[in-house]
Write an enzyme that holds these catalytic residues in place. Structure first.
Site, PDB file in Angstrom:
ATOM      1  N   GLU A  40     -14.198 -15.856   3.415  1.00  0.00           N
ATOM      2  CA  GLU A  40     -13.492 -16.337   2.226  1.00  0.00           C
ATOM      3  C   GLU A  40     -12.616 -15.234   1.624  1.00  0.00           C
ATOM      4  O   GLU A  40     -11.463 -15.486   1.260  1.00  0.00           O
ATOM      5  CB  GLU A  40     -14.506 -16.859   1.211  1.00  0.00           C
ATOM      6  CG  GLU A  40     -15.272 -18.069   1.728  1.00  0.00           C
ATOM      7  CD  GLU A  40     -15.647 -19.053   0.651  1.00  0.00           C
ATOM      8  OE1 GLU A  40     -14.928 -20.060   0.506  1.00  0.00           O
ATOM      9  OE2 GLU A  40     -16.661 -18.807  -0.036  1.00  0.00           O
ATOM     10  N   GLU A  83     -21.757 -21.991   5.342  1.00  0.00           N
ATOM     11  CA  GLU A  83     -22.386 -22.564   4.151  1.00  0.00           C
ATOM     12  C   GLU A  83     -23.056 -23.914   4.409  1.00  0.00           C
ATOM     13  O   GLU A  83     -24.162 -24.178   3.913  1.00  0.00           O
ATOM     14  CB  GLU A  83     -21.344 -22.693   3.028  1.00  0.00           C
ATOM     15  CG  GLU A  83     -21.028 -21.390   2.321  1.00  0.00           C
ATOM     16  CD  GLU A  83     -20.065 -20.495   3.093  1.00  0.00           C
ATOM     17  OE1 GLU A  83     -19.732 -19.395   2.592  1.00  0.00           O
ATOM     18  OE2 GLU A  83     -19.636 -20.887   4.204  1.00  0.00           O
TER      19      GLU A  83
END
Length: 266
Positions: free
Chosen positions: A120, A140
């Site tokens: 990210e 995730e």
């Protein structure tokens, strides 16, 4: 120069090198690291002698994401930094480049794991270099989590949507070659040389006129979601003033005199 127990800062000429420095936890994000990162971005923006930034990780690892123990409420190293977070509840998003875009070009030098929060943060950088054994991925969904660092928005704008969705929905790891193949990174280099390659690219940027570099970067990002007509108008508004700078005149003189230019941000 600033820095914390989990984020080191050093200069390489006109390049500010920020190193995620928590190798015992594969450079997982801690509060101390996030505070150091944000301070590093601010330092780069404020110091006109800094012309580029390189972000890397210590001891052959980039970043394995958020410290999940901290996320579960079991504490986080660097508690003395918590006052900073209380004063600015958005600090962690700014540190991860979700809510902050540095004026200077940011080059990522990746070795080893660059997953979850590491991938990210990567999406907030401008140019990306990785060692051939580096690993990328957004894990995730495998953990019942959501990649709130911006990936469901940014990734599809940076790589083809089919690849973005596969990465987001499968949570599988990607090799450096795969990441380069889908356009997530730009260079794959022998292991252990990502930082050297990133600094090489930074030096090429540093040799260019800084006002022009910053204006070009800003134009690329601010026009990305505009229509072509809107983007072209915004480009002129951003770009034409550069021609009136002393740097532009120096560039023309240096070319005519067949010498390296000396730019002064003027």
């Amino acid at each position: 120069m600033t820095g914390t127990e989990h984020l080191t800062v050093r200069r390489e000429g006109a390049t500010l090198v920020l190193t995620l420095n928590r190798p015992d936890a594969r450079n997982a994000l801690s509060l101390a690291m996030l505070v150091g990162l944000y301070d590093g971005w601010l330092e780069a923006d404020a110091d006109d002698t800094v012309r580029s930034v390189v972000l890397t990780g210590a001891q052959g690892v980039f970043c394995a994401g958020m410290d999940l123990k901290a996320l579960a409420g079991n504490g986080m190293a660097g508690q003395h930094h918590r006052d900073r977070l209380r004063a600015d509840p958005d600090l962690h998003w700014k540190a991860m480049l979700r809510h902050h875009r540095p004026r200077k070009p940011v080059i990522a030098a990746v070795e080893g794991h660059c997953v979850a929060g590491g991938t990210e943060i990567l999406q907030g950088t401008d140019i990306r270099v990785a060692g051939e054994s580096a690993t990328f991925g957004l894990f995730e969904v495998r953990r019942g989590l959501f990649p709130v660092g911006g990936s469901t928005v940014r990734l599809q704008r940076q790589i083809p949507r089919t690849h973005a969705l596969e990465m987001l929905l499968t949570g599988r790891p990607y090799t450096a070659r795969e990441a380069a193949g889908i356009g997530l990174i730009g260079h794959v280099v022998p292991d252990g040389t990502a930082l050297a390659k990133a600094l090489e690219i930074a030096e090429r940027i540093n040799a260019c006129a800084p006002l022009a570099v910053e204006a070009v970067k800003a134009s690329v990002y601010e026009t990305a979601e505009m229509t072509e007509a809107e983007g072209l108008a915004a480009e002129l508004a951003r770009g034409l003033p550069v021609f009136d700078t002393a740097d532009a005149k120096e560039g023309a003189r240096a070319f005519a005199e067949k010498r390296p230019p000396v730019y002064k941000r003027a």
